[in-house]
Design a protein around this motif. Sequence first.
Motif, PDB file in Angstrom:
ATOM      1  N   PRO A 375      27.137  21.884  28.232  1.00  0.00           N
ATOM      2  CA  PRO A 375      26.019  22.186  27.330  1.00  0.00           C
ATOM      3  C   PRO A 375      24.694  22.389  28.057  1.00  0.00           C
ATOM      4  CG  PRO A 375      27.380  20.464  26.390  1.00  0.00           C
ATOM      5  CD  PRO A 375      27.858  20.675  27.795  1.00  0.00           C
ATOM      6  N   PHE A 376      24.440  21.595  29.104  1.00  0.00           N
ATOM      7  CA  PHE A 376      23.201  21.765  29.858  1.00  0.00           C
ATOM      8  C   PHE A 376      23.267  23.008  30.742  1.00  0.00           C
ATOM      9  CE2 PHE A 376      23.232  17.165  28.950  1.00  0.00           C
ATOM     10  CZ  PHE A 376      22.032  17.087  28.263  1.00  0.00           C
ATOM     11  N   SER A 377      24.437  23.285  31.296  1.00  0.00           N
ATOM     12  CA  SER A 377      24.577  24.484  32.123  1.00  0.00           C
ATOM     13  C   SER A 377      24.298  25.743  31.310  1.00  0.00           C
ATOM     14  CB  SER A 377      25.992  24.555  32.706  1.00  0.00           C
ATOM     15  OG  SER A 377      26.255  23.465  33.541  1.00  0.00           O
ATOM     16  N   LEU A 378      24.876  25.815  30.124  1.00  0.00           N
ATOM     17  CA  LEU A 378      24.683  27.000  29.290  1.00  0.00           C
ATOM     18  C   LEU A 378      23.215  27.198  28.946  1.00  0.00           C
ATOM     19  CD1 LEU A 378      27.722  26.637  26.860  1.00  0.00           C
ATOM     20  CD2 LEU A 378      27.495  28.248  28.757  1.00  0.00           C
ATOM     21  N   ARG A 379      22.535  26.111  28.653  1.00  0.00           N
ATOM     22  CA  ARG A 379      21.130  26.230  28.256  1.00  0.00           C
ATOM     23  C   ARG A 379      20.222  26.483  29.458  1.00  0.00           C
ATOM     24  NH1 ARG A 379      24.144  23.550  24.760  1.00  0.00           N
ATOM     25  NH2 ARG A 379      23.623  23.660  22.543  1.00  0.00           N
ATOM     26  N   THR A 380      20.579  25.931  30.606  1.00  0.00           N
ATOM     27  CA  THR A 380      19.800  26.235  31.802  1.00  0.00           C
ATOM     28  C   THR A 380      19.928  27.711  32.162  1.00  0.00           C
ATOM     29  OG1 THR A 380      19.867  23.995  32.696  1.00  0.00           O
ATOM     30  CG2 THR A 380      19.630  25.780  34.283  1.00  0.00           C
ATOM     31  N   LEU A 381      21.116  28.257  32.021  1.00  0.00           N
ATOM     32  CA  LEU A 381      21.322  29.675  32.322  1.00  0.00           C
ATOM     33  C   LEU A 381      20.562  30.585  31.363  1.00  0.00           C
ATOM     34  CD1 LEU A 381      25.126  29.714  33.159  1.00  0.00           C
ATOM     35  CD2 LEU A 381      23.282  30.394  34.691  1.00  0.00           C
ATOM     36  N   THR A 382      20.508  30.196  30.104  1.00  0.00           N
ATOM     37  CA  THR A 382      19.951  31.103  29.094  1.00  0.00           C
ATOM     38  C   THR A 382      18.520  30.791  28.695  1.00  0.00           C
ATOM     39  OG1 THR A 382      20.990  29.734  27.363  1.00  0.00           O
ATOM     40  CG2 THR A 382      22.212  31.660  28.123  1.00  0.00           C
ATOM     41  N   TRP A 383      18.018  29.589  28.983  1.00  0.00           N
ATOM     42  CA  TRP A 383      16.691  29.202  28.521  1.00  0.00           C
ATOM     43  C   TRP A 383      15.664  29.063  29.637  1.00  0.00           C
ATOM     44  CZ3 TRP A 383      17.845  24.598  24.638  1.00  0.00           C
ATOM     45  CH2 TRP A 383      18.526  25.119  23.528  1.00  0.00           C
ATOM     46  N   THR A 384      16.104  29.024  30.901  1.00  0.00           N
ATOM     47  CA  THR A 384      15.156  28.807  31.985  1.00  0.00           C
ATOM     48  C   THR A 384      14.541  30.124  32.426  1.00  0.00           C
ATOM     49  OG1 THR A 384      16.501  26.963  32.765  1.00  0.00           O
ATOM     50  CG2 THR A 384      14.835  27.809  34.275  1.00  0.00           C
ATOM     51  N   PRO A 385      13.210  30.242  32.444  1.00  0.00           N
ATOM     52  CA  PRO A 385      12.582  31.478  32.916  1.00  0.00           C
ATOM     53  C   PRO A 385      12.936  31.739  34.374  1.00  0.00           C
ATOM     54  CG  PRO A 385      10.982  30.061  31.819  1.00  0.00           C
ATOM     55  CD  PRO A 385      12.224  29.254  32.005  1.00  0.00           C
ATOM     56  N   ALA A 386      13.141  33.023  34.681  1.00  0.00           N
ATOM     57  CA  ALA A 386      13.453  33.388  36.059  1.00  0.00           C
ATOM     58  C   ALA A 386      12.267  33.073  36.954  1.00  0.00           C
ATOM     59  CB  ALA A 386      13.808  34.868  36.151  1.00  0.00           C
ATOM     60  N   SER A 387      12.548  32.561  38.149  1.00  0.00           N
ATOM     61  CA  SER A 387      11.497  32.257  39.117  1.00  0.00           C
ATOM     62  C   SER A 387      12.061  32.473  40.504  1.00  0.00           C
ATOM     63  CB  SER A 387      11.014  30.811  38.955  1.00  0.00           C
ATOM     64  OG  SER A 387      10.057  30.492  39.922  1.00  0.00           O
ATOM     65  N   GLY A 388      11.548  33.450  41.214  1.00  0.00           N
ATOM     66  CA  GLY A 388      12.051  33.765  42.537  1.00  0.00           C
ATOM     67  C   GLY A 388      11.168  33.205  43.627  1.00  0.00           C
ATOM     68  N   PRO A 389      11.519  33.469  44.876  1.00  0.00           N
ATOM     69  CA  PRO A 389      10.727  32.959  46.004  1.00  0.00           C
ATOM     70  C   PRO A 389       9.286  33.454  45.988  1.00  0.00           C
ATOM     71  CG  PRO A 389      12.871  33.796  46.725  1.00  0.00           C
ATOM     72  CD  PRO A 389      12.710  34.193  45.299  1.00  0.00           C
ATOM     73  N   GLU A 390       9.074  34.634  45.374  1.00  0.00           N
ATOM     74  CA  GLU A 390       7.707  35.152  45.335  1.00  0.00           C
ATOM     75  C   GLU A 390       6.838  34.384  44.353  1.00  0.00           C
ATOM     76  OE1 GLU A 390       9.976  36.813  42.027  1.00  0.00           O
ATOM     77  OE2 GLU A 390      10.363  36.546  44.170  1.00  0.00           O
ATOM     78  N   ALA A 391       7.448  33.566  43.508  1.00  0.00           N
ATOM     79  CA  ALA A 391       6.696  32.761  42.540  1.00  0.00           C
ATOM     80  C   ALA A 391       7.146  31.314  42.684  1.00  0.00           C
ATOM     81  CB  ALA A 391       6.939  33.267  41.117  1.00  0.00           C
ATOM     82  N   PRO A 392       6.608  30.588  43.656  1.00  0.00           N
ATOM     83  CA  PRO A 392       7.063  29.213  43.894  1.00  0.00           C
ATOM     84  C   PRO A 392       6.840  28.328  42.671  1.00  0.00           C
ATOM     85  CG  PRO A 392       5.018  29.667  45.088  1.00  0.00           C
ATOM     86  CD  PRO A 392       5.509  30.979  44.559  1.00  0.00           C
ATOM     87  N   ALA A 393       7.731  27.392  42.501  1.00  0.00           N
ATOM     88  CA  ALA A 393       7.653  26.512  41.337  1.00  0.00           C
ATOM     89  C   ALA A 393       6.397  25.658  41.403  1.00  0.00           C
ATOM     90  CB  ALA A 393       8.884  25.617  41.275  1.00  0.00           C
ATOM     91  N   PRO A 394       5.621  25.615  40.344  1.00  0.00           N
ATOM     92  CA  PRO A 394       4.393  24.812  40.367  1.00  0.00           C
ATOM     93  C   PRO A 394       4.691  23.329  40.242  1.00  0.00           C
ATOM     94  CG  PRO A 394       4.736  25.750  38.184  1.00  0.00           C
ATOM     95  CD  PRO A 394       5.827  26.302  39.061  1.00  0.00           C
ATOM     96  N   VAL A 395       3.804  22.539  40.780  1.00  0.00           N
ATOM     97  CA  VAL A 395       3.868  21.098  40.568  1.00  0.00           C
ATOM     98  C   VAL A 395       3.176  20.795  39.247  1.00  0.00           C
ATOM     99  CG1 VAL A 395       3.148  18.841  41.420  1.00  0.00           C
ATOM    100  CG2 VAL A 395       3.881  20.614  43.030  1.00  0.00           C
ATOM    101  N   PRO A 396       3.830  20.080  38.330  1.00  0.00           N
ATOM    102  CA  PRO A 396       3.170  19.770  37.058  1.00  0.00           C
ATOM    103  C   PRO A 396       1.828  19.078  37.280  1.00  0.00           C
ATOM    104  CG  PRO A 396       5.491  19.150  37.000  1.00  0.00           C
ATOM    105  CD  PRO A 396       5.186  19.526  38.418  1.00  0.00           C
ATOM    106  N   SER A 397       0.809  19.585  36.646  1.00  0.00           N
ATOM    107  CA  SER A 397      -0.520  19.006  36.829  1.00  0.00           C
ATOM    108  C   SER A 397      -0.656  17.716  36.034  1.00  0.00           C
ATOM    109  CB  SER A 397      -1.595  19.997  36.381  1.00  0.00           C
ATOM    110  OG  SER A 397      -1.421  20.320  35.013  1.00  0.00           O
ATOM    111  N   LEU A 398      -1.498  16.832  36.515  1.00  0.00           N
ATOM    112  CA  LEU A 398      -1.733  15.562  35.843  1.00  0.00           C
ATOM    113  C   LEU A 398      -2.722  15.754  34.707  1.00  0.00           C
ATOM    114  CD1 LEU A 398      -2.152  13.393  39.015  1.00  0.00           C
ATOM    115  CD2 LEU A 398      -0.254  13.232  37.409  1.00  0.00           C
ATOM    116  N   PRO A 399      -2.485  15.122  33.550  1.00  0.00           N
ATOM    117  CA  PRO A 399      -3.492  15.175  32.484  1.00  0.00           C
ATOM    118  C   PRO A 399      -4.827  14.610  32.961  1.00  0.00           C
ATOM    119  CG  PRO A 399      -1.410  14.305  31.665  1.00  0.00           C
ATOM    120  CD  PRO A 399      -1.297  14.372  33.155  1.00  0.00           C
ATOM    121  N   SER A 400      -4.787  13.548  33.756  1.00  0.00           N
ATOM    122  CA  SER A 400      -5.989  12.945  34.336  1.00  0.00           C
ATOM    123  C   SER A 400      -5.532  11.927  35.366  1.00  0.00           C
ATOM    124  CB  SER A 400      -6.841  12.263  33.262  1.00  0.00           C
ATOM    125  OG  SER A 400      -6.182  11.107  32.773  1.00  0.00           O
TER     126      SER A 400
END
Length: 641
Positions: A375-400
């Motif tokens: 169930p998680f594999s199917l949703r990761t394949l279909t729900w995760t936005p594409a992100s390649g090496p040219e767009a490195p994954a951001p670090v989640p910013s802190l609220p404060s």
Amino acid sequence: MANETGGNAADTTFTLLSHGEIADALAATADAPPAWPSVDDRAAWERLAASPHGAAMRRAVMAAAHEEAKTPGVRLPSLTEFLAFRRTGDRRTWEGVADRTRVRAETFAMALCFTDEPVWADRTADALWSLCEMTGWVTPAHEQMPIPDPQSPTVDLWSAMTAQEVAEALQVVAPALDRIDPRIARHVRREVERRVLDPFLARGDWWWLWQQPAPSSRLNNWTAVCSGAVLCAALALPGLDPDRQAHVVRKAAWSLQFFRDTFESEGSLDEGVGYWSYGFSYYVMAAERLAARTGGRMDLLADPFWKKVAAFPLGLRLYDDTFVNFSDCAPVVRPAPGWVAWLGEKTGESGLAAWAKRLAAGEAAGFGTHHRYLPFSLRTLTWTPASGPEAPAPVPSLPSLVSYLPDVEWLVARSDASDDALILAVKGGHNAESHNHNDGGSILVHYRREALVAELGAPTYTRQFFGAERYENVAARSLGHSVPYVNGCEQAEGRAHAAEVLAREGASVALELAGLYPPEAGLESLTRTASLTAGDGGPKITLSDEARFTADGATFALPLITLDAAPAVTGPGSARIAGARGAALDIAWDPARAACRVEEVPTDDPKFCDAEGGTRIRRLWFDATVVGRAARLDLTLTPGE
């Protein structure tokens, strides 16, 4: 529907349609494009495998499938292994064998989807058939009878999750199985119905099903996992009678309304981020499927309250994928990225989108294991936005730099926004929380990505830990936390034993802890003030405990708990905690007010033992000087160089 009028669902924004309305909505969407493609849609599977995370998942799945294929079959869990839970408290042996059977089926099903090769169709059929040969899908820890009763199956976490996994596997691979023999899928479908859907419809007394009015009743992640997985299974299972499908969906949706009651007023969850991920993931999966199949008329996430719930983990992130881990929560939490991405888009919570991209990048880097749960594999394949090496994954910013959750009384403060910051976490709360530890007032200190004053989290789960012996376990008792030990007394269990927030400003909180202790502790008052400051002299944490007693002759002690660190007394009024990876924390106090020593904390729990069987838990133990009927201990904790 059994007990439909019981309890008071808090989510008044949710519309529960009638059985007939649900049946009509499901019929209207029965021919809509599926959420994920069938194995026969080769073009779609090639597209999914072409994304960065899809390609990484394909590599991981195929490697795991070839490894599994080296073993022609796996043995099923034995009756003796089931009985071990009642005899010795061991639940891991049965669960390990059973989980191997389930994971094997899902791995082969994903390999079949990625390749459409007949060999993987055969192995998927074998593995699903093996699951159906198990006497029961309920774990021994959750079965009320000494052994599973095939004539009266229990619906628990494991059985509900298995039902969803098998149903969604059939949804995608049934055409390939039908090419072997159509009776395979029909047999597997009947087992899902017999083991889970039938008992779910027949009974209304499952404790997790609804919020009962009993004062001691409280729901937790079980409601979302069980009812959510059952709902997803009913919507995915090929060939399920439409009328029965509508009945299951309505009862599961009715139950899921009560999941809101597990969260506090501002969306916090006292079970922590790990259990947030576990329970909420199933709620989100069910919410998406239900809204999609009812044309949006039944939306479990319509209430703006769910945006608060979605944001809960963001203020608790310490660094990387490490979070505040009070109670039974693990420190490292890595959800499958797909459902996190979908939830971020649904709620507009941008921090979740950044986290999902980071998680997907981690999957591509090879640490992800979610490909083993379909169930998680199917949703990761279909729900995760594409992100390649040219767009490195951001670090989640802190609220404060400071997060305070008033509904659970948790403070998290850091010296700066970097992952190497000095970080302080403090909890108030009470001692009847879900997955409770007797830990009101406990603190957690991290520096340079190491826990130097640690929370142990959950021990190895056994029957004893969920029974009368829970607070004999080092992980749950007060002596396994950095809280005072007063007159030889630890904190007491129960809702009446609670902390009180006296003051909170910025990165400082003052708590009254006396109410957490039994009368034998002889406390008139016990205040704890914890603060983090980051001035010109560098960051530091101050921890002050002040006790007043009702009689002379009192004793007052304080342990600071470490895990995989080396505490040492370095001189009069000074000590150091050295981390395993180079970080250090220097501790100073007035030596006239306390003596300090280092202790090893004995344990035979393999989770807290090293490779040689020795304990990984140590503590600095402070014996404070009591003057008359009062004691005060002030500690200053500064980053060590």
